[in-house]
Structures are given as structure tokens and as C-alpha cells.
Design a protein around this motif. Structure first.
Motif, PDB file in Angstrom:
ATOM      1  N   GLU A  14      39.524  26.839  74.326  1.00  0.00           N
ATOM      2  CA  GLU A  14      39.785  28.132  74.973  1.00  0.00           C
ATOM      3  C   GLU A  14      39.108  28.231  76.338  1.00  0.00           C
ATOM      4  O   GLU A  14      39.038  29.316  76.917  1.00  0.00           O
ATOM      5  CB  GLU A  14      39.305  29.282  74.074  1.00  0.00           C
ATOM      6  CG  GLU A  14      40.080  29.395  72.773  1.00  0.00           C
ATOM      7  CD  GLU A  14      39.619  30.577  71.939  1.00  0.00           C
ATOM      8  OE1 GLU A  14      40.444  31.425  71.595  1.00  0.00           O
ATOM      9  OE2 GLU A  14      38.417  30.649  71.632  1.00  0.00           O
ATOM     10  N   VAL A  15      38.609  27.090  76.822  1.00  0.00           N
ATOM     11  CA  VAL A  15      37.732  27.136  77.996  1.00  0.00           C
ATOM     12  C   VAL A  15      38.447  27.697  79.231  1.00  0.00           C
ATOM     13  O   VAL A  15      37.825  28.333  80.077  1.00  0.00           O
ATOM     14  CB  VAL A  15      37.102  25.743  78.257  1.00  0.00           C
ATOM     15  CG1 VAL A  15      38.118  24.779  78.866  1.00  0.00           C
ATOM     16  CG2 VAL A  15      35.850  25.861  79.115  1.00  0.00           C
ATOM     17  N   ASP A  16      39.759  27.497  79.325  1.00  0.00           N
ATOM     18  CA  ASP A  16      40.496  27.997  80.494  1.00  0.00           C
ATOM     19  C   ASP A  16      40.733  29.500  80.441  1.00  0.00           C
ATOM     20  O   ASP A  16      41.061  30.117  81.444  1.00  0.00           O
ATOM     21  CB  ASP A  16      41.841  27.276  80.614  1.00  0.00           C
ATOM     22  CG  ASP A  16      41.654  25.786  80.877  1.00  0.00           C
ATOM     23  OD1 ASP A  16      40.615  25.423  81.471  1.00  0.00           O
ATOM     24  OD2 ASP A  16      42.534  25.009  80.461  1.00  0.00           O
ATOM     25  N   LYS A  17      40.608  30.079  79.262  1.00  0.00           N
ATOM     26  CA  LYS A  17      40.907  31.510  79.102  1.00  0.00           C
ATOM     27  C   LYS A  17      39.647  32.369  79.103  1.00  0.00           C
ATOM     28  O   LYS A  17      39.730  33.597  79.068  1.00  0.00           O
ATOM     29  CB  LYS A  17      41.658  31.743  77.779  1.00  0.00           C
ATOM     30  CG  LYS A  17      43.068  31.172  77.761  1.00  0.00           C
ATOM     31  CD  LYS A  17      43.738  31.386  76.415  1.00  0.00           C
ATOM     32  CE  LYS A  17      43.443  30.234  75.468  1.00  0.00           C
ATOM     33  NZ  LYS A  17      43.972  30.405  74.125  1.00  0.00           N
ATOM     34  N   ALA A  18      38.473  31.720  79.100  1.00  0.00           N
ATOM     35  CA  ALA A  18      37.229  32.461  78.867  1.00  0.00           C
ATOM     36  C   ALA A  18      36.283  32.354  80.047  1.00  0.00           C
ATOM     37  O   ALA A  18      36.449  31.507  80.930  1.00  0.00           O
ATOM     38  CB  ALA A  18      36.545  31.908  77.620  1.00  0.00           C
ATOM     39  N   GLU A  19      35.269  33.207  80.068  1.00  0.00           N
ATOM     40  CA  GLU A  19      34.177  33.074  81.028  1.00  0.00           C
ATOM     41  C   GLU A  19      33.066  32.267  80.357  1.00  0.00           C
ATOM     42  O   GLU A  19      32.537  32.679  79.311  1.00  0.00           O
ATOM     43  CB  GLU A  19      33.655  34.451  81.453  1.00  0.00           C
ATOM     44  CG  GLU A  19      32.562  34.348  82.513  1.00  0.00           C
ATOM     45  CD  GLU A  19      32.164  35.701  83.100  1.00  0.00           C
ATOM     46  OE1 GLU A  19      32.730  36.734  82.692  1.00  0.00           O
ATOM     47  OE2 GLU A  19      31.266  35.706  83.961  1.00  0.00           O
ATOM     48  N   VAL A  20      32.758  31.129  80.948  1.00  0.00           N
ATOM     49  CA  VAL A  20      31.714  30.273  80.381  1.00  0.00           C
ATOM     50  C   VAL A  20      30.393  31.039  80.365  1.00  0.00           C
ATOM     51  O   VAL A  20      30.080  31.790  81.292  1.00  0.00           O
ATOM     52  CB  VAL A  20      31.584  28.959  81.188  1.00  0.00           C
ATOM     53  CG1 VAL A  20      30.343  28.175  80.766  1.00  0.00           C
ATOM     54  CG2 VAL A  20      32.840  28.112  81.016  1.00  0.00           C
ATOM     55  N   LEU A  21      29.656  30.869  79.283  1.00  0.00           N
ATOM     56  CA  LEU A  21      28.355  31.525  79.121  1.00  0.00           C
ATOM     57  C   LEU A  21      27.271  30.484  78.905  1.00  0.00           C
ATOM     58  O   LEU A  21      27.439  29.580  78.079  1.00  0.00           O
ATOM     59  CB  LEU A  21      28.389  32.464  77.899  1.00  0.00           C
ATOM     60  CG  LEU A  21      27.016  32.959  77.398  1.00  0.00           C
ATOM     61  CD1 LEU A  21      26.380  33.925  78.397  1.00  0.00           C
ATOM     62  CD2 LEU A  21      27.143  33.619  76.024  1.00  0.00           C
ATOM     63  N   PHE A  22      26.181  30.621  79.641  1.00  0.00           N
ATOM     64  CA  PHE A  22      24.950  29.903  79.317  1.00  0.00           C
ATOM     65  C   PHE A  22      23.939  30.942  78.846  1.00  0.00           C
ATOM     66  O   PHE A  22      23.672  31.919  79.546  1.00  0.00           O
ATOM     67  CB  PHE A  22      24.391  29.152  80.529  1.00  0.00           C
ATOM     68  CG  PHE A  22      25.170  27.913  80.870  1.00  0.00           C
ATOM     69  CD1 PHE A  22      24.831  26.687  80.309  1.00  0.00           C
ATOM     70  CD2 PHE A  22      26.255  27.984  81.733  1.00  0.00           C
ATOM     71  CE1 PHE A  22      25.561  25.543  80.611  1.00  0.00           C
ATOM     72  CE2 PHE A  22      26.993  26.843  82.041  1.00  0.00           C
ATOM     73  CZ  PHE A  22      26.652  25.623  81.482  1.00  0.00           C
ATOM     74  N   MET A  23      23.435  30.737  77.649  1.00  0.00           N
ATOM     75  CA  MET A  23      22.391  31.639  77.133  1.00  0.00           C
ATOM     76  C   MET A  23      21.157  30.796  76.832  1.00  0.00           C
ATOM     77  O   MET A  23      21.269  29.707  76.265  1.00  0.00           O
ATOM     78  CB  MET A  23      22.876  32.364  75.874  1.00  0.00           C
ATOM     79  CG  MET A  23      21.801  33.265  75.257  1.00  0.00           C
ATOM     80  SD  MET A  23      22.468  34.411  74.028  1.00  0.00           S
ATOM     81  CE  MET A  23      20.926  34.972  73.279  1.00  0.00           C
ATOM     82  N   GLN A  24      19.999  31.316  77.225  1.00  0.00           N
ATOM     83  CA  GLN A  24      18.772  30.555  77.036  1.00  0.00           C
ATOM     84  C   GLN A  24      17.574  31.486  76.888  1.00  0.00           C
ATOM     85  O   GLN A  24      17.635  32.652  77.272  1.00  0.00           O
ATOM     86  CB  GLN A  24      18.515  29.615  78.217  1.00  0.00           C
ATOM     87  CG  GLN A  24      18.461  30.277  79.581  1.00  0.00           C
ATOM     88  CD  GLN A  24      19.803  30.248  80.286  1.00  0.00           C
ATOM     89  OE1 GLN A  24      20.503  29.258  80.227  1.00  0.00           O
ATOM     90  NE2 GLN A  24      20.178  31.349  80.923  1.00  0.00           N
ATOM     91  N   GLY A  25      16.523  30.917  76.334  1.00  0.00           N
ATOM     92  CA  GLY A  25      15.289  31.683  76.187  1.00  0.00           C
ATOM     93  C   GLY A  25      14.268  30.901  75.392  1.00  0.00           C
ATOM     94  O   GLY A  25      14.424  29.704  75.151  1.00  0.00           O
ATOM     95  N   THR A  26      13.232  31.626  74.990  1.00  0.00           N
ATOM     96  CA  THR A  26      12.104  31.026  74.283  1.00  0.00           C
ATOM     97  C   THR A  26      11.901  31.762  72.971  1.00  0.00           C
ATOM     98  O   THR A  26      12.047  32.987  72.912  1.00  0.00           O
ATOM     99  CB  THR A  26      10.831  31.138  75.154  1.00  0.00           C
ATOM    100  OG1 THR A  26      11.077  30.490  76.399  1.00  0.00           O
ATOM    101  CG2 THR A  26       9.615  30.512  74.482  1.00  0.00           C
ATOM    102  N   VAL A  27      11.571  31.028  71.929  1.00  0.00           N
ATOM    103  CA  VAL A  27      11.198  31.638  70.654  1.00  0.00           C
ATOM    104  C   VAL A  27       9.672  31.699  70.614  1.00  0.00           C
ATOM    105  O   VAL A  27       8.996  30.692  70.835  1.00  0.00           O
ATOM    106  CB  VAL A  27      11.750  30.832  69.454  1.00  0.00           C
ATOM    107  CG1 VAL A  27      11.319  31.477  68.136  1.00  0.00           C
ATOM    108  CG2 VAL A  27      13.268  30.715  69.535  1.00  0.00           C
ATOM    109  N   ARG A  28       9.156  32.912  70.353  1.00  0.00           N
ATOM    110  CA  ARG A  28       7.714  33.129  70.430  1.00  0.00           C
ATOM    111  C   ARG A  28       7.162  33.719  69.134  1.00  0.00           C
ATOM    112  O   ARG A  28       7.893  34.354  68.379  1.00  0.00           O
ATOM    113  CB  ARG A  28       7.388  34.117  71.566  1.00  0.00           C
ATOM    114  CG  ARG A  28       7.851  33.660  72.918  1.00  0.00           C
ATOM    115  CD  ARG A  28       7.584  34.725  73.985  1.00  0.00           C
ATOM    116  NE  ARG A  28       8.139  34.308  75.272  1.00  0.00           N
ATOM    117  CZ  ARG A  28       7.539  33.437  76.083  1.00  0.00           C
ATOM    118  NH1 ARG A  28       6.359  32.922  75.764  1.00  0.00           N
ATOM    119  NH2 ARG A  28       8.117  33.087  77.216  1.00  0.00           N
TER     120      ARG A  28
END
Ligand code: MBD
Ligand code: FE
Length: 306
Positions: free
Chosen positions: A124-138
């Protein structure tokens, strides 16, 4: 019949009739539920035809595997969270990432990786907005937790979850990521859309009778676990969704709606190997340490495993 008479009658049916050792917890719960039902039948003058309609509804909901959808739709899964929050507050646990409901669509056994994963299979990559999600577990002190387990799952652009939606590839949009030495996780996926109850299903049929919709805002599910820490079940919502604060499952919470940055800078886009703008979310998870004073955070329920 008054409520006291109902209590006596229900006790005679469930407790006094026992002729063999009983499970006292089961007795207590069954008495509570049957009494509550009898009192409702009495107070609302529920007719026999209405009673059997209700029983038949539950049968059909079970056959269609929608009881796990009915529970959040009636607020019951949210109620369990409210009580879990109260128990934690009483044990002195405050300030961690808020929990919210698991829902019925987790599948165990997703592919595992360290630090990073791409969740989507590319269809579905052509139909969607690519998302990068990141963070830290604390932990509670804010110290990063290396090797914490981040289980993540969300729906595709049709609002379907892999495994339950057999048209998707195995484990599409489901991964298990272990945080790196600095407690960090990152994944690439795309911004999901909202979920809606099956329009021909038992849950939607009841919602129609209640004059309610069966929509959820766009969201991403997480289980976060780490050694010595209480397991966190939560979700983030995608900001801007029209159902953000109108979830049929009542799972939206302050603190679970991170900002979505839309990246249009061409240098950043090409650095990600992309050719169009993408979205970015930063979100840290804060866990509580294991405590004897608080009820178990790990919830046992039957879950799908692929
Ligand atoms: C979902 O995707 C969900 O998260 C819940 C709670 C209920 C139904 C579908
Ligand atoms: Fe969901």
C-alpha cells in the motif's frame, strides 16, 4: 418481586443447591451476575421474548467471534482500564505512560528485530503517507531500558488487521522490536486509517439500536515489556482524525496523541530513501517497576497466534 427476594432466590439456586465442593470465587461471581440480571428483568419488566432475543444475540456474537469487539463497544474494556488505573494510583504509581485497551486484534508471534523494523509489506506504499515513529523506553526514573520489548500492530488502509483480514500477508503491520543499548526503538510504516466495526456484524447491529456509530480513530497498538517492569498495554492516536475524541471503544486519552510532523524537506526525504513527504512521530514509553502492591499488569486472555 423486590431485590431482597431476588437475592434470596438466586442464592437458593446457585449456592444452597451445591452438593459438592464449589469454587467460591465462581459462586460469588455467578451470584452477582445472575442477581443483577434478575433485578434488571424485574425493574424493566423484560418480557420472555426480549430475554430470548438477548440470549440469541450473545450466541450469534460468539459464533461470529465478536464478543471481543462488543466488550470495548459497551465500554467494558475501558472500565477494566479505569479500575487498573485506580489500583495503580492507590499503590502510588503515577506519571507513567497511560494504558489503554488492547482490543481484540493482537496476534502473537510477529517477526522480531533489534532496534528497528519496517512494519508494512509495501503493497500500500503508493497510497499512504510513510511514517517513521521512534522513541525511548524508560523506567520510572527516566533511565533508558535496553532490550525492552516493543510489540506494535495497526490496521492497513482498508481498516483491516492482518491474520483477521486474510487478504493481507502474514504479520503485515505487526512486529516485535527490542530496544537498542540506549533504550531506543524505531519503525517505518505508514499512517493508518480508522477502524470500523463490520457493518453486517452483531456489534454494529446493537450499536444501530443504540443510535451509536462503530468507528475508531486512527491508532497504533503497543505492548511494552521489560525485565522487572510492569507490562504496558497502550495505543497512540493519529492527531487530526475526526473520531479522535469520539471513539466507539472509548480508548482515546490525554498523553496518547503525539504530534505528527509532516516532513517536506527534500534533503530529509532523500536521506530516508523516499521521493515524497513523510510523517514522523516521536514517542517515549515510561514503564512502572514491578510492585507487589499493585495487581498484575499482565492480562491473561485468549489471543490469536499465527
Ligand atoms: C480495533 O482495532 C480496536 O483497536 C478495538 C479496541 C476494537 C476494535 C478494533
Ligand atoms: Fe485497533
Amino acid at each position: 418481586m423486590n431485590h431482597q427476594e431476588i437475592d434470596t432466590l438466586v442464592k437458593s439456586w446457585i449456592i444452597d443447591s451445591a452438593t459438592a465442593p464449589a469454587n467460591p470465587r465462581v459462586q460469588q461471581v455467578v451470584v452477582g451476575l445472575v442477581s443483577a440480571l434478575c433485578k434488571t428483568i424485574e425493574d424493566l419488566d423484560i418480557q420472555a421474548t426480549e430475554f430470548w432475543t438477548g440470549l440469541e444475540y450473545l450466541r450469534e456474537a460468539g459464533v461470529r467471534n465478536e464478543l471481543g469487539l462488543l466488550a470495548p463497544g459497551l465500554g467494558l474494556e475501558r472500565f477494566l482500564d479505569i479500575r487498573a488505573d485506580e489500583a495503580e494510583a492507590k499503590a502510588g504509581l503515577t506519571g507513567g505512560t497511560p494504558r489503554t485497551i488492547e482490543g481484540p486484534l493482537y496476534v502473537a508471534g510477529a517477526p522480531e528485530s533489534k532496534g528497528y523494523a519496517r512494519l508494512d509489506d509495501g503493497t500500500e506504499v503508493d497510497k499512504a503517507e510513510v511514517l517513521f515513529m521512534q522513541g525511548t523506553v524508560r523506567d520510572e526514573q527516566g533511565k533508558p531500558l535496553a532490550n525492552a520489548k516493543v510489540e506494535v500492530w495497526h490496521c492497513n488502509l482498508m481498516g483491516g488487521y492482518s491474520f483477521f483480514d486474510q487478504t493481507q500477508s502474514a504479520f503485515n503491520l505487526r512486529r516485535t522490536i527490542y530496544t537498542d543499548g540506549e533504550g531506543r526503538y524505531q519503525f517505518r510504516s505508514f499512517l493508518p486509517v480508522g477502524y470500523s466495526c463490520p457493518p453486517d456484524g452483531t456489534t454494529q447491529r446493537l450499536l444501530d439500536q443504540l443510535g451509536r456509530h462503530g468507528h475508531r480513530p486512527a491508532h497504533i497498538h503497543f505492548f511494552i515489556s521489560a525485565e522487572g517492569q510492569r507490562k504496558l498495554t497502550t495505543q497512540i492516536n493519529i492527531d487530526g482524525d475526526e473520531y479522535l475524541w469520539d471513539d466507539f471503544a472509548f480508548a482515546s486519552r490525554e498523553g496518547l496523541v503525539p504530534a505528527v510532523r509532516h516532513i517536506t524537506d527534500t534533503a530529509k526525504i532523500s536521506a530516508k530513501g523516499l521521493d515524497q513527504p513523510y510523517a514522523e512521530i516521536d514517542f517515549d514509553f515510561s514503564l512502572y517497576a514491578d510492585r507487589d502492591a499493585a495487581p498484575a499488569a499482565e492480562v491473561e486472555r485468549v489471543r490469536a497466534a499465527a
